[in-house]
Design a protein around this motif. Structure first.
Motif, PDB file in Angstrom:
ATOM      1  N   TRP A 125      -7.705 -39.648 -11.806  1.00  0.00           N
ATOM      2  CA  TRP A 125      -8.210 -38.395 -12.374  1.00  0.00           C
ATOM      3  C   TRP A 125      -7.330 -37.829 -13.494  1.00  0.00           C
ATOM      4  CZ3 TRP A 125     -12.396 -36.128 -13.501  1.00  0.00           C
ATOM      5  CH2 TRP A 125     -12.461 -34.762 -13.744  1.00  0.00           C
ATOM      6  N   ASP A 138     -11.528 -42.258  -9.836  1.00  0.00           N
ATOM      7  CA  ASP A 138     -12.089 -40.920  -9.590  1.00  0.00           C
ATOM      8  C   ASP A 138     -13.409 -40.760 -10.344  1.00  0.00           C
ATOM      9  OD1 ASP A 138     -12.055 -37.782  -9.422  1.00  0.00           O
ATOM     10  OD2 ASP A 138     -10.332 -38.399  -8.208  1.00  0.00           O
ATOM     11  N   ASP A 139     -13.767 -39.550 -10.615  1.00  0.00           N
ATOM     12  CA  ASP A 139     -15.034 -39.151 -11.243  1.00  0.00           C
ATOM     13  C   ASP A 139     -15.253 -39.860 -12.588  1.00  0.00           C
ATOM     14  OD1 ASP A 139     -17.278 -37.720 -11.866  1.00  0.00           O
ATOM     15  OD2 ASP A 139     -16.345 -35.738 -11.713  1.00  0.00           O
ATOM     16  N   ARG A 153     -22.374 -40.170 -16.745  1.00  0.00           N
ATOM     17  CA  ARG A 153     -21.415 -39.131 -16.360  1.00  0.00           C
ATOM     18  C   ARG A 153     -20.220 -39.161 -17.323  1.00  0.00           C
ATOM     19  NH1 ARG A 153     -20.844 -34.483 -13.012  1.00  0.00           N
ATOM     20  NH2 ARG A 153     -18.843 -34.505 -11.960  1.00  0.00           N
ATOM     21  N   TRP A 205     -14.450 -42.608  -5.917  1.00  0.00           N
ATOM     22  CA  TRP A 205     -14.772 -41.174  -5.757  1.00  0.00           C
ATOM     23  C   TRP A 205     -16.285 -40.974  -5.674  1.00  0.00           C
ATOM     24  CZ3 TRP A 205     -17.812 -37.820  -8.602  1.00  0.00           C
ATOM     25  CH2 TRP A 205     -17.579 -36.452  -8.502  1.00  0.00           C
ATOM     26  N   ARG A 219     -20.885 -25.748 -11.355  1.00  0.00           N
ATOM     27  CA  ARG A 219     -19.996 -26.496 -12.253  1.00  0.00           C
ATOM     28  C   ARG A 219     -20.788 -27.212 -13.356  1.00  0.00           C
ATOM     29  NH1 ARG A 219     -16.201 -31.728 -10.703  1.00  0.00           N
ATOM     30  NH2 ARG A 219     -14.971 -31.661 -12.602  1.00  0.00           N
ATOM     31  N   LYS A 254     -12.952 -41.203  -1.781  1.00  0.00           N
ATOM     32  CA  LYS A 254     -12.599 -39.787  -1.956  1.00  0.00           C
ATOM     33  C   LYS A 254     -13.909 -39.028  -1.976  1.00  0.00           C
ATOM     34  CE  LYS A 254     -10.439 -36.615  -5.298  1.00  0.00           C
ATOM     35  NZ  LYS A 254      -9.517 -36.498  -6.418  1.00  0.00           N
ATOM     36  N   ASP A 296     -15.720 -35.703  -2.457  1.00  0.00           N
ATOM     37  CA  ASP A 296     -15.445 -34.417  -3.094  1.00  0.00           C
ATOM     38  C   ASP A 296     -16.572 -33.417  -2.812  1.00  0.00           C
ATOM     39  OD1 ASP A 296     -14.182 -32.556  -4.719  1.00  0.00           O
ATOM     40  OD2 ASP A 296     -14.020 -33.883  -6.450  1.00  0.00           O
ATOM     41  N   ASN A 345     -17.654 -29.784  -4.856  1.00  0.00           N
ATOM     42  CA  ASN A 345     -17.216 -28.813  -5.864  1.00  0.00           C
ATOM     43  C   ASN A 345     -18.149 -27.626  -6.060  1.00  0.00           C
ATOM     44  OD1 ASN A 345     -14.721 -30.062  -6.885  1.00  0.00           O
ATOM     45  ND2 ASN A 345     -16.072 -31.752  -7.432  1.00  0.00           N
ATOM     46  N   CYS A 380     -11.935 -33.955  -0.010  1.00  0.00           N
ATOM     47  CA  CYS A 380     -11.518 -33.186  -1.175  1.00  0.00           C
ATOM     48  C   CYS A 380     -12.589 -32.131  -1.391  1.00  0.00           C
ATOM     49  CB  CYS A 380     -11.433 -34.112  -2.388  1.00  0.00           C
ATOM     50  SG  CYS A 380     -11.149 -33.252  -3.933  1.00  0.00           S
ATOM     51  N   SER A 414     -12.759 -29.526  -4.399  1.00  0.00           N
ATOM     52  CA  SER A 414     -12.125 -28.869  -5.545  1.00  0.00           C
ATOM     53  C   SER A 414     -10.669 -28.598  -5.197  1.00  0.00           C
ATOM     54  CB  SER A 414     -12.810 -27.539  -5.868  1.00  0.00           C
ATOM     55  OG  SER A 414     -14.199 -27.648  -5.786  1.00  0.00           O
ATOM     56  N   GLY A 415      -9.995 -29.583  -4.671  1.00  0.00           N
ATOM     57  CA  GLY A 415      -8.644 -29.383  -4.155  1.00  0.00           C
ATOM     58  C   GLY A 415      -8.724 -29.174  -2.658  1.00  0.00           C
ATOM     59  N   TRP A 469      -7.276 -33.699   0.163  1.00  0.00           N
ATOM     60  CA  TRP A 469      -6.655 -33.448  -1.140  1.00  0.00           C
ATOM     61  C   TRP A 469      -6.142 -32.024  -1.082  1.00  0.00           C
ATOM     62  CZ3 TRP A 469      -3.656 -34.910  -4.444  1.00  0.00           C
ATOM     63  CH2 TRP A 469      -3.604 -34.467  -5.774  1.00  0.00           C
ATOM     64  N   ASP A 527      -5.796 -29.062  -6.527  1.00  0.00           N
ATOM     65  CA  ASP A 527      -5.909 -29.579  -7.886  1.00  0.00           C
ATOM     66  C   ASP A 527      -4.689 -29.185  -8.710  1.00  0.00           C
ATOM     67  OD1 ASP A 527      -8.171 -31.010  -7.629  1.00  0.00           O
ATOM     68  OD2 ASP A 527      -9.521 -29.515  -8.487  1.00  0.00           O
TER      69      ASP A 527
HETATM   70  C1  DGJ Z   1     -12.253 -31.924  -8.090  1.00  0.00           C
HETATM   71  C2  DGJ Z   1     -11.151 -32.672  -7.409  1.00  0.00           C
HETATM   72  O1  DGJ Z   1     -10.350 -31.791  -6.681  1.00  0.00           O
HETATM   73  C3  DGJ Z   1     -10.358 -33.460  -8.437  1.00  0.00           C
HETATM   74  O2  DGJ Z   1      -9.292 -34.119  -7.825  1.00  0.00           O
HETATM   75  C4  DGJ Z   1     -11.256 -34.434  -9.112  1.00  0.00           C
HETATM   76  O3  DGJ Z   1     -11.698 -35.410  -8.209  1.00  0.00           O
HETATM   77  C5  DGJ Z   1     -12.448 -33.701  -9.720  1.00  0.00           C
HETATM   78  N1  DGJ Z   1     -13.101 -32.867  -8.787  1.00  0.00           N
HETATM   79  C6  DGJ Z   1     -13.422 -34.695 -10.297  1.00  0.00           C
HETATM   80  O4  DGJ Z   1     -14.538 -34.077 -10.780  1.00  0.00           O
END
Ligand code: DGJ
Length: 728
Positions: free
Chosen positions: A316, A346-347, A356, A394, A426, A462, A464, A466, A512, A514-515, A531, A534
């Motif tokens: 990331w 990651d993303d 993306r 991810w 987001r 991972k 996530d 968000n 994870c 967003s952290g 995670w 961030d």
């Molecule tokens: C939020 C995560 O916390 C980051 O580590 C990362 O994976 C981003 N998303 C990717 O969009």
């Protein structure tokens, strides 16, 4: 262990039904909980504290202090005060009057249980209250099962997991709170008369603003190694509420799912299980509570808690969404050379019709972007194999973008309010899938299932998340169930995670959000790690990781060495400091290794080798927090020790530097005072030039009662040390 005796005064005062009670003692290695149960009466807490025997229980009544309380107070009769449960019966009556009808001691595969059955005296309504002492641990948990035995729906207006009475004294609450990039900050405040409420209403990520946990001291300010402390943690991933109710002479902790805007309609014959509230009681201050939770988590509440974790590189912060076969291959080659064991892309790797390239599109379209990755995932797993490391990927499977094929095909699959515009998160387009819908659950399961069946070499995912729930509404649930979305979402998520774990028990999963939005024991039983934040600035991570360590073990705490200046704070932090901080959790890296100098690579290789040596101590050992970063001192320090204290890993950091400033000695409370320890510098700045402590042998007594003068080594701002102690 079951004792019968007469309880005359205080039970009669609480509920004048029967004068004969049976007292049940439930014990862990170092603690006991005593509950009195009277047939026809209500279960009552009598004691929670250091371990006691049957004989001691008799003395409880002779020495009675004001500690006893209805173990599951219900609203309706005698209805002043705070309650654990409130309902509305089909005829509109809001009264509930529970009496005990049965009591059972039993065991399950990991603990001893006490099960108390209570029935309403008038309505066909049953509550079973559970207490469980986990084997080889110091955790006792409690929850309820609420059953509607009638023919029509009953509305659950409040349905807490527990209502625990504690001694009212000079109590302090210690808990962690925060926000994005600044999670898990420790706050310690006296408990004033009235109510202190820790709660979350975010919908999906309940650990950001206030973690669903709290420690409460029995008398005085929270201390790390001394004093009696109660700690509790709600094992739930959704909205929750922990209410501390303090009155002149009483203190109660009422914890459970947050019932606000979440009325639950309990259908005929349906049972609702409230989440477990895990509790610990320590006479060794906050450190005792943390160690009890860490040990328990590794055994019961974190996936693969007994297996040390791989050292990884995550893409990331190194390349953000600019992933492609060549750059992934290069990063894999680099981390392998540094001694890493796993690479996580990651993303940015997916999306066909909508590629993306930024966060405006593609969530939901979990097919490889062929322009970026012409050889697909197989090309990536082949690279990993070539370099002798594992490969991870991810995903954010609970989400969609309104610019995605998924949304084009299934607009009804997202949470939304009919007749209202969709609020998008987001990237201006992110929306949340409706996990209350079994079809959506199948779809979310299929994302992981396809990846892992088509690419069995994927070793790590991972996961996530968000977004919060912004559009409160489900096109799947009927009108009468709309108020259950906050709860049913998490039931749906759990079903998906259970299916994944049943089919893929070995894959490593990271939670994870967003952290650190999902650092909770609602999801962690399915995940290997979380995670942490961030924010990867090592200096700020000292505060964040300290906060997380209150309840969550180092083995689950993903801590990555990132670039300097840090991308979030702009702070310049030396590489050694960054490693010395990340080595206190599950070490990883999150940068473009290509940008490192030769000198930095040489240091990183040595640090990774050293981490491998102490990895079992950090990840499976006991944590002793020594000097808190929150104490505004020039240093901060912590250590891990194996359970037999034959080996330890010690870390210290210079946080503030003024010339000739007084720096406290650091006492190593986690060592065995009857042994001598050889000290080894794990991360000398330059190879062959260790710090002054290296090679010295110091007795446990000196380390524990005098301490190390770390100030004489940490003589510059942002300096740090990582030492290993080996008993001789
Ligand atoms: C939020 C995560 O916390 C980051 O580590 C990362 O994976 C981003 N998303 C990717 O969009």
């Amino acid at each position: 262990m079951k004792i019968k005796f007469l309880v005359l005064t205080f039970v009669a005062a609480l509920f004048a039904v029967s004068l004969q009670a049976e007292d049940y003692v439930l014990s862990t290695e170092n603690t006991s909980l005593v509950v009195s149960v009277t047939k026809g009466g209500k279960p009552v807490y009598q004691y929670y504290g250091p371990k006691i025997s049957d004989a001691d229980v008799n003395g409880l009544f002779a020495s009675r202090v004001n500690f006893s309380g209805d173990a599951y107070p219900a609203f309706g009769l005698n209805s002043s005060g705070e309650k654990a449960i409130a309902v509305e019966m089909p005829d509109g009556s809001m009264s509930l009057d529970l009496e005990t009808t049965a009591m059972e001691r039993t065991t399950d595969k990991n603990g001893q249980l006490l099960v108390i059955t209570m029935k309403d005296k008038v309505y066909p309504f049953v509550v079973k209250q559970y207490f469980k002492a986990y084997n080889q641990s110091d955790i006792i948990s409690t929850w309820t099962e609420i059953t509607n035995e009638g023919k029509k729906d009953v509305k659950l207006l409040q349905f807490s997991s527990a209502c625990v009475p504690l001694h009212r004294g000079n109590n302090y609450a210690s808990h962690v709170h925060g926000s994005w990039g600044c999670e898990s900050y420790l706050a310690e405040d006296p408990i004033a008369n009235g109510q202190t409420v820790l709660a979350d209403k975010e919908g999906l990520r309940n650990a950001w603003s206030n973690n669903p946990s709290v420690m409460i001291t029995m008398n005085g300010q929270p201390q790390e190694n001394e004093g009696e402390v109660f700690g509790c943690n709600l094992l739930w991933s959704g909205n929750y509420k922990i209410k501390i109710v303090a009155e002149n002479n009483s203190l109660q902790v009422i914890a459970g799912i947050n019932e606000e805007t979440s009325t639950y309609s309990l259908s005929a014959k349906e049972t609702f299980k409230t989440p477990e509230l895990a509790m610990a009681y320590s006479t060794e201050g906050k450190g005792g509570i943390s160690r009890a939770f860490h040990r328990w988590a590794r055994q019961y509440a974190l996936m693969h808690g007994d297996k040390v974790r791989d050292i990884l590189l995550n893409s990331w912060e190194g390349v953000y969404m600019n992933v492609n076969q060549d750059v992934m291959d290069q990063m894999m080659g680099d981390i392998a050379k540094l001694g890493g064991e796993l690479f996580v892309m990651d993303d940015g790797w997916f999306g066909d019709k909508y590629p993306r390239n930024d966060d405006h599109t593609s969530l939901g379209d979990w097919m490889v972007n062929k322009t970026k990755l012409p050889q697909g995932i197989d090309g990536l797993t082949a690279s990993a194999k070539k370099y002798g490391i594992k490969f991870g990927i991810w995903i954010e499977p609970e989400m969609a973008n309104t610019k995605s094929e998924l949304f084009d095909n299934h607009p009804e699959w997202i949470l939304q309010q009919k007749n209202r515009p969709i609020i998008q998160g987001r990237g201006g387009t992110q929306v949340v899938l409706d996990l209350t819908n079994p079809k959506v659950q199948d779809y979310v399961f299929s994302i992981t299932d396809k990846l892992l069946t088509q690419h069995p070499d994927i070793a790590y995912i991972k996961w996530d998340c968000n977004a919060p729930i912004m559009n409160y509404g489900s096109t799947y649930l009927p009108a009468s169930k709309q108020s259950e979305i906050y709860i049913r979402y998490h039931m749906g998520l759990r079903k998906v995670l259970e299916r994944i774990r049943a089919k893929y028990p070995n894959v490593v999963l990271q939670a994870c959000a967003s952290g650190g939005g999902r650092i909770n024991y609602g999801v962690l039983p399915y995940f290997d790690e979380f995670w942490t934040s961030d924010d990867t600035d090592a200096y700020q991570r000292l505060f964040i990781q300290w906060g997380d360590s209150q309840f969550y073990p180092a083995i689950g705490m993903a801590a990555h060495v990132s670039a300097s200046p840090n991308h979030q704070t702009g702070r310049q932090v030396p590489l050694k400091f960054r490693f010395d901080v990340a080595m206190t959790g599950r070490l990883g890296m999150e940068l473009q290794p290509k940008s490192m100098s030769d000198e930095e690579r040489e240091f990183a290789t040595r640090a990774i080798t050293s981490y491998k040596e102490i990895r079992p101590i950090v990840q499976l050992g006991d944590l002793y927090r020594l000097v808190s970063p929150y104490d505004h001192l020039p240093i901060s320090s912590l250590m891990y020790a194996t359970q037999d204290r034959s080996r330890a890993a010690f870390f210290a950091y210079r946080l503030d530097y003024l010339y000739n400033q007084q720096v406290p000695l650091v006492r190593l409370t986690g060592v065995d005072e009857n042994r001598n320890y050889l000290i080894k510098d794990l991360t000398p700045q330059q190879a062959g030039k260790p710090c002054a402590f290296d090679g010295k042998v110091v007795s446990g007594k000196i380390l524990k009662y005098v301490g190390l003068e770390v100030g004489s080594v940490l003589e510059r701002p942002m300096t740090s040390m990582a030492l290993e102690l080996i008993a001789q």
